[in-house]
Scaffold this active site. Structure first.
Site, PDB file in Angstrom:
ATOM      1  N   HIS A 253      -9.673  24.972 -14.109  1.00 35.82           N
ATOM      2  CA  HIS A 253      -9.915  23.581 -14.496  1.00 35.82           C
ATOM      3  C   HIS A 253     -10.267  23.507 -15.982  1.00 35.82           C
ATOM      4  O   HIS A 253     -11.429  23.350 -16.356  1.00 35.82           O
ATOM      5  CB  HIS A 253     -11.020  22.968 -13.632  1.00 35.82           C
ATOM      6  CG  HIS A 253     -10.622  22.768 -12.212  1.00 35.82           C
ATOM      7  ND1 HIS A 253     -10.954  23.656 -11.211  1.00 35.82           N
ATOM      8  CD2 HIS A 253      -9.890  21.789 -11.620  1.00 35.82           C
ATOM      9  CE1 HIS A 253     -10.457  23.241 -10.054  1.00 35.82           C
ATOM     10  NE2 HIS A 253      -9.801  22.103 -10.273  1.00 35.82           N
ATOM     11  N   ASP A 403      -1.791  16.325  -9.653  1.00 35.71           N
ATOM     12  CA  ASP A 403      -2.956  17.211  -9.743  1.00 35.71           C
ATOM     13  C   ASP A 403      -2.713  18.548  -9.045  1.00 35.71           C
ATOM     14  O   ASP A 403      -3.263  19.576  -9.454  1.00 35.71           O
ATOM     15  CB  ASP A 403      -4.182  16.499  -9.146  1.00 35.71           C
ATOM     16  CG  ASP A 403      -5.475  17.274  -9.374  1.00 35.71           C
ATOM     17  OD1 ASP A 403      -5.570  17.997 -10.381  1.00 35.71           O
ATOM     18  OD2 ASP A 403      -6.373  17.160  -8.530  1.00 35.71           O
ATOM     19  N   GLN A 454      -1.779  30.352  -0.305  1.00 38.02           N
ATOM     20  CA  GLN A 454      -0.749  29.396  -0.665  1.00 38.02           C
ATOM     21  C   GLN A 454       0.019  28.817   0.522  1.00 38.02           C
ATOM     22  O   GLN A 454       0.389  27.648   0.513  1.00 38.02           O
ATOM     23  CB  GLN A 454       0.238  30.036  -1.650  1.00 38.02           C
ATOM     24  CG  GLN A 454      -0.364  30.277  -3.036  1.00 38.02           C
ATOM     25  CD  GLN A 454      -0.871  28.993  -3.665  1.00 38.02           C
ATOM     26  OE1 GLN A 454      -2.059  28.670  -3.574  1.00 38.02           O
ATOM     27  NE2 GLN A 454       0.022  28.242  -4.262  1.00 38.02           N
TER      28      GLN A 454
END
Length: 519
Positions: A253, A403, A454
């Site tokens: 981030h 995002d 994932q």
């Protein structure tokens, strides 16, 4: 005929110049002034309207086109005419000039204007000096306040049992306004870069911070937002710099992630032709929310904030503490005049933009993922771009898509982001173990692998969301949805390999264990 020809023939005279013969030729139509200038030049003396021409016997010769011609045996000589007339003329000229100057001074009050300008300059210098003293005093007050807060903190003014606290007294550290023109180098975008910037395949790893800032600046100009909202281009630069400085150096981030999300939003605007379907205000809300969406992210998610009872969780009552904080920092930056890109927007319009940006950033909280997607699914089959609620829901879904869109990109671009995210997850889970807090299995370095992390996320979060958007914009299937399916297949293959290796290792260990018992 002969008479006419002779009247136009040039005249020749001969001069004695330092003992040498100098021939001078001039037209019979030259003026006396031209002849005098020619004689001065030929005699190597300074230009002088007062010169004498003397023959070999000392007689004066008139200087004009009709002067008698001479021969090399009867030379003329040019002499400067020394007289006081020049001095007198100079005095007369100076006197006239003085009178004219005096008249101009009276007509235009030059002396008064000069005095007034001098006084105003002195006043401005005094104001600058006073403003400088004010700045010094303000800084001194800030330092005194910081010392006071630190003293209160040391006396137990804030919770001391929370190792990961984010004190709001520190928020102003990076929010210092830039009064100078921003100095980040201007990166000139090539046509190839401009076209690539509009696609999800854009490789975000090849760009330095100043280049990413220039790309973001270009997006605002290209979409017409600077013109539509009358943004000062220098203010836009300052705002982008303040944004960059308020993203922390987290593994995931960080400012590069901010750019990644903003570029994907810019790409979706072009891919879905949103410029023709949404308003300019909607465009501005989407881009600005994307730029601000993770401001000052501490690197620890909402679950940690709530479980650890951090100051953010206490401040926002455990309701999307991070997203609320991102909004707060975004509007702290915009509240500074030097960084307010909406300074020329009407108050009512700004209020609408502010509320919409807050709505979009708060929608990022993954805890609200199911709620928002279900709402969009109910609208998508009968979607109406003139319906405000429909458009609002679409914008919330778009920012969520952007995002978490890394897996839409090519593998060589997407996979490093997985490593960065896992590194941030492991930092959090390590701290949670140290502090005795619950640890999510998908964040535990002892339990999770890259394929495990994932596969579930792509299958159950990414693909359902993008496939729903695909119903409204079918053109994204090939460019965005198919890469997600390919990524899912890729990680499932990796998981099969990992499972096979684990099984082989398990059998090998069991075999070695049995062999040891037989001995």
């Amino acid at each position: 005929m002969g008479s006419s020809s002779s009247s136009y023939a040039p005249k020749t005279i001969y001069l004695d110049v330092d003992g040498k013969v100098q021939r001078v030729i001039f037209s019979r139509h030259c003026s006396p002034c031209d002849i005098k200038e020619l004689l001065c030049s030929s005699s190597n003396i300074a230009r002088n309207p007062a010169i004498l021409l003397i023959d070999s016997e000392g007689a004066l010769v008139s200087i004009d086109p009709s002067m008698p011609a001479n021969s090399p045996n009867n030379l003329y000589k040019v002499m400067p005419h020394s007289t006081n007339q020049g001095g007198e003329k100079e005095d007369i000229f100076q006197n006239v000039l003085s009178q004219v100057t005096d008249q101009f001074s009276r007509a235009f009050r030059i002396s008064e204007l000069k005095t007034e300008v001098t006084n105003r300059l002195a006043m401005l210098e005094k104001r600058v000096e006073l403003e400088g003293l004010k700045v010094v005093e303000i800084e001194k007050c800030k330092n005194d306040l910081k010392k006071l807060r630190d003293e209160m903190t040391s006396r137990g003014g804030v919770r001391t049992n929370c190792n990961c606290k984010y004190n709001f007294s520190d928020y102003g550290k990076k929010l210092s306004p830039r009064r100078d023109v921003p100095s980040y180098p201007k990166y000139t975008l090539s046509q190839e870069t401009i076209e690539t910037l509009k696609r999800p395949t854009f490789d975000v790893w090849h760009w330095e911070h100043n280049e990413m800032l220039s790309c973001l600046e270009y997006m605002y100009h290209d979409l017409g937002l600077v013109k539509e909202f009358n943004m000062n281009p220098i203010t836009l630069k300052r705002w982008l710099l303040a944004i960059q400085e308020n993203y922390r150096d987290n593994p995931f981030h960080n400012f590069r992630h901010c750019f990644c999300v903003s570029q994907m939003m810019y790409g979706m605007i072009h891919l879905c032709n949103l410029q023709k379907r949404l308003t300019m205000t909607d465009m501005c809300i989407l881009m600005t929310a994307a730029v601000c969406h993770d401001l000052d992210h501490p690197g620890y998610n909402n679950t940690y904030q709530i479980n650890a009872c951090t100051e953010l969780a206490l401040r926002y009552n455990d309701i999307s503490p991070l997203e609320n904080h991102h909004c707060a920092v975004a509007f702290q930056i915009l509240s500074m005049p030097e960084c307010n890109i909406f300074a020329n927007v009407e108050p009512d319009s700004f209020k609408q933009i502010r509320q919409a940006i807050i709505t979009l950033i708060l929608a990022k909280d993954m805890a609200r993922n199911g709620e928002i997607l279900d709402s969009f699914k109910k609208k998508v089959d009968r979607f109406d771009f003139t319906n405000e609620e429909h458009v609002k829901c679409l914008k919330m879904v778009l920012i969520k898509c952007c995002d978490i869109s890394n897996e839409v990109r090519p593998t060589e671009v997407a996979e490093p982001w997985v490593d960065c995210l896992l590194e941030e997850y492991f930092m959090q889970s390590d701290r949670e173990k140290t502090e005795g807090l619950p640890v999510a299995p998908f964040m535990d370095r002892d339990k999770v692998t890259k394929p495990m992390a994932q596969i579930g996320f792509i299958k159950f979060v990414l693909i359902p969301m993008f496939e729903t958007v695909m119903k409204l914009f079918p053109q994204i299937e090939e460019i965005m949805v198919q890469p997600l399916r390919d990524s899912r297949d890729h990680y499932e293959e990796l998981k099969q390999i990992d499972d096979a290796m684990s099984e082989a290792q398990k059998k090998k260990s069991e075999s070695m264990s049995l062999g040891g018992k037989k001995k």
